[in-house]
Design an enzyme around this catalytic site. Structure first.
Site, PDB file in Angstrom:
ATOM      1  N   ARG A  54      56.458  51.795  37.546  1.00  0.00           N
ATOM      2  CA  ARG A  54      56.198  50.467  36.974  1.00  0.00           C
ATOM      3  C   ARG A  54      56.788  49.392  37.893  1.00  0.00           C
ATOM      4  O   ARG A  54      56.233  48.310  38.029  1.00  0.00           O
ATOM      5  CB  ARG A  54      56.782  50.330  35.557  1.00  0.00           C
ATOM      6  CG  ARG A  54      56.482  48.942  34.983  1.00  0.00           C
ATOM      7  CD  ARG A  54      56.867  48.667  33.543  1.00  0.00           C
ATOM      8  NE  ARG A  54      57.541  49.696  32.818  1.00  0.00           N
ATOM      9  CZ  ARG A  54      58.869  49.849  32.760  1.00  0.00           C
ATOM     10  NH1 ARG A  54      59.671  49.027  33.415  1.00  0.00           N
ATOM     11  NH2 ARG A  54      59.386  50.821  32.054  1.00  0.00           N
ATOM     12  N   TYR A 106      38.613  28.996  35.604  1.00  0.00           N
ATOM     13  CA  TYR A 106      38.134  30.273  35.085  1.00  0.00           C
ATOM     14  C   TYR A 106      38.368  30.326  33.567  1.00  0.00           C
ATOM     15  O   TYR A 106      39.463  29.995  33.097  1.00  0.00           O
ATOM     16  CB  TYR A 106      38.900  31.388  35.792  1.00  0.00           C
ATOM     17  CG  TYR A 106      38.580  32.764  35.269  1.00  0.00           C
ATOM     18  CD1 TYR A 106      37.315  33.316  35.461  1.00  0.00           C
ATOM     19  CD2 TYR A 106      39.520  33.508  34.570  1.00  0.00           C
ATOM     20  CE1 TYR A 106      37.016  34.571  34.966  1.00  0.00           C
ATOM     21  CE2 TYR A 106      39.219  34.765  34.074  1.00  0.00           C
ATOM     22  CZ  TYR A 106      37.970  35.286  34.280  1.00  0.00           C
ATOM     23  OH  TYR A 106      37.668  36.531  33.785  1.00  0.00           O
ATOM     24  N   ASP A 178      44.716  29.029  42.594  1.00  0.00           N
ATOM     25  CA  ASP A 178      43.906  30.240  42.403  1.00  0.00           C
ATOM     26  C   ASP A 178      42.883  30.269  43.537  1.00  0.00           C
ATOM     27  O   ASP A 178      41.991  29.436  43.597  1.00  0.00           O
ATOM     28  CB  ASP A 178      43.222  30.161  41.021  1.00  0.00           C
ATOM     29  CG  ASP A 178      42.378  31.400  40.726  1.00  0.00           C
ATOM     30  OD1 ASP A 178      41.977  32.092  41.676  1.00  0.00           O
ATOM     31  OD2 ASP A 178      42.109  31.650  39.536  1.00  0.00           O
ATOM     32  N   LYS A 203      37.739  40.586  42.613  1.00  0.00           N
ATOM     33  CA  LYS A 203      36.566  39.904  43.151  1.00  0.00           C
ATOM     34  C   LYS A 203      36.399  40.189  44.652  1.00  0.00           C
ATOM     35  O   LYS A 203      36.251  41.325  45.015  1.00  0.00           O
ATOM     36  CB  LYS A 203      36.665  38.412  42.845  1.00  0.00           C
ATOM     37  CG  LYS A 203      37.101  38.098  41.388  1.00  0.00           C
ATOM     38  CD  LYS A 203      36.081  38.473  40.338  1.00  0.00           C
ATOM     39  CE  LYS A 203      36.609  38.449  38.916  1.00  0.00           C
ATOM     40  NZ  LYS A 203      37.212  37.198  38.493  1.00  0.00           N
TER      41      LYS A 203
HETATM   42  C1  LIG Z   1      38.146  36.723  37.527  1.00  0.00           C
HETATM   43  C2  LIG Z   1      38.979  35.575  37.787  1.00  0.00           C
HETATM   44  C3  LIG Z   1      40.292  35.513  37.282  1.00  0.00           C
HETATM   45  C4  LIG Z   1      40.888  36.588  36.397  1.00  0.00           C
HETATM   46  O1  LIG Z   1      41.036  37.797  37.075  1.00  0.00           O
HETATM   47  P1  LIG Z   1      40.946  39.235  36.365  1.00  0.00           P
HETATM   48  O2  LIG Z   1      41.127  40.164  37.515  1.00  0.00           O
HETATM   49  O3  LIG Z   1      39.597  39.327  35.730  1.00  0.00           O
HETATM   50  O4  LIG Z   1      42.042  39.299  35.365  1.00  0.00           O
HETATM   51  C5  LIG Z   1      41.049  34.399  37.594  1.00  0.00           C
HETATM   52  N1  LIG Z   1      40.550  33.392  38.338  1.00  0.00           N
HETATM   53  C6  LIG Z   1      39.298  33.422  38.836  1.00  0.00           C
HETATM   54  C7  LIG Z   1      38.822  32.279  39.667  1.00  0.00           C
HETATM   55  C8  LIG Z   1      38.468  34.504  38.580  1.00  0.00           C
HETATM   56  O5  LIG Z   1      37.223  34.506  39.054  1.00  0.00           O
END
Ligand SMILES: *Cc1c(COP(=O)(O)O)cnc(C)c1O
Length: 390
Positions: A54, A106, A178, A203
């Site tokens: 963990r 998001y 982000d 992504k």
């Molecule tokens: C998908 C996404 C998230 C969240 O990520 P997860 O891996 O689905 O928890 C946050 N910010 C953006 C811009 C995203 O496209």
């Protein structure tokens, strides 16, 4: 083999080699998947840096090294999902913090801020592309932090990272970016002044739509330590197998990003010229309102396109059910092309009134352009336009 000095390498080389070094014990070119919970100690407390998975796992450590190196950061932390990276940094901010936050983010982040952390912090949503209003909000609220997403999801608005982080510094607020949409291949927020950068590695970083994961990178050692302690205490770590998959996927990040943007540019131009399209938003188009900022702070324009289809929601739904190659699905950033309807799908958690205020309309369609042959992608959209007209 002698040890590499990763700092001197180009990003295409780092993506393959940092964290991808041969296994010391066997020479295996590919990293072992340390599918283990615990680690033997020589005597109580005497171990090799690994006690319990963990807290640490050698496969995950490799991915953390790679992620940090791609963002030119001192520290990298890999988490179970993108949202868990966001969750950890929200816990790391002192209780009662006022946080300025982009108003077009998001959907899951919006849901977390408004339904989970709203009792701990005070979120103020603001258009972070509007520097004048932003300045007023800083003056009025003296926030502890600012959270930006650029380009935004799904409206692809571009925030000037340099200007906003300068403003944040003036008010002694921490800045978070982000960077999921651009990936470090096209944008490096820390170099533009941000304190912390986060990713949904689900992504573009992984790129193959087979893992959920997240990461946060920073040069601030004390903040990193705080977040790491929170991860250890709360528990959203990534499994060794998932870290291994991301280590494999990230190797091709640079060539994938080039291919995504090459296709996206062509699709955007095709859409812009189409009679059934009201308008197209793509940072690479001259018609994009912040095209100049995009050119300045990004080295490419990415694979995401948003467009407004002429007609009502029925036409949008019909169009979305007629595509054959573009898969109708949430998520983005994989090698395969995806299409979705944010108002019904990814952004359903944003109230209709808020969606309307920010321009997230019912005829808005979002594309994650993959790396298939461009002619096949355009032919697919073409037949869907025709079939949805009937
Ligand atoms: C998908 C996404 C998230 C969240 O990520 P997860 O891996 O689905 O928890 C946050 N910010 C953006 C811009 C995203 O496209």
């Amino acid at each position: 083999m002698a040890k590499l000095d990763a700092k001197k390498l180009h990003i295409a080389t780092k993506a393959i080699h940092v964290g991808g070094h041969p296994d010391k014990e066997t020479g295996a070119i590919m990293p072992p998947i340390y599918q283990t919970t615990t680690y033997a100690q020589a005597s109580p407390g005497k171990h090799q840096g690994y006690e319990y998975s963990r807290c640490h796992n050698p496969t995950r450590t490799r991915l953390e090294e790679c992620m940090a190196s791609l963002e030119n950061a001192k520290h990298g932390l890999v988490t179970a999902s993108g949202l868990s990276a966001t969750m950890l940094v929200m816990h790391a901010l002192p209780e009662g913090s006022t946080i300025l936050c982009g108003d077009d983010i998001y959907g899951g982040t919006y849901r977390m801020f408004t339904t989970v952390f709203h009792e701990r912090h005070n979120f103020i949503f603001v258009d972070t592309t509007d520097l004048k209003t932003l300045k007023e909000k800083f003056e009025e609220h003296k926030p502890k932090a600012i959270w930006i997403e650029t380009p935004t999801n799904p409206l692809l608005k571009i925030t000037d990272i340099k200007k906003v982080t300068e403003l944040a510094k003036k008010y002694k607020a921490m800045s978070f970016v982000d960077n999921t949409f651009m990936s470090p291949y096209f944008q490096k927020p820390l170099e533009l002044g941000a304190d912390v950068v986060m990713h949904s590695v689900t992504k573009f970083i992984n790129g193959h739509s087979d893992v959920v994961g997240g990461a946060m990178m920073t040069n601030k050692t004390s903040f990193y330590k705080k977040v790491w302690t929170l991860q250890k205490s709360i528990g959203p770590t990534q499994s060794p197998f998932d870290s291994w998959l991301v280590l494999r996927g990230v190797k091709t990040l640079p060539i994938r990003m080039e291919a995504h943007q090459k296709n996206a540019m062509k699709v955007a131009m095709y859409l812009e010229a189409h009679a059934d399209v009201e308008s197209v938003v793509y940072p690479g188009l001259k018609s994009h309102p912040q095209h100049a900022i995009a050119k300045r702070q990004m080295s490419g324009f990415g694979g995401m396109i948003t467009f407004f289809l002429k007609g009502d929601i029925k036409r949008s739904k019909k169009f979305l059910s007629k595509v054959k190659l573009f898969a109708l699905a949430e998520s983005l950033g994989g090698v395969e092309s995806l299409i979705e309807h944010p108002a019904i799908m990814t952004h359903a958690s944003v109230p209709k009134k808020v969606r309307e205020e920010i321009g997230l309309k019912d005829n808005l369609i979002r594309l994650s352009v993959g790396i298939e042959h461009i002619d096949d992608l355009i032919n697919d959209l073409d037949q869907a336009f025709k079939a949805s007209k009937k």
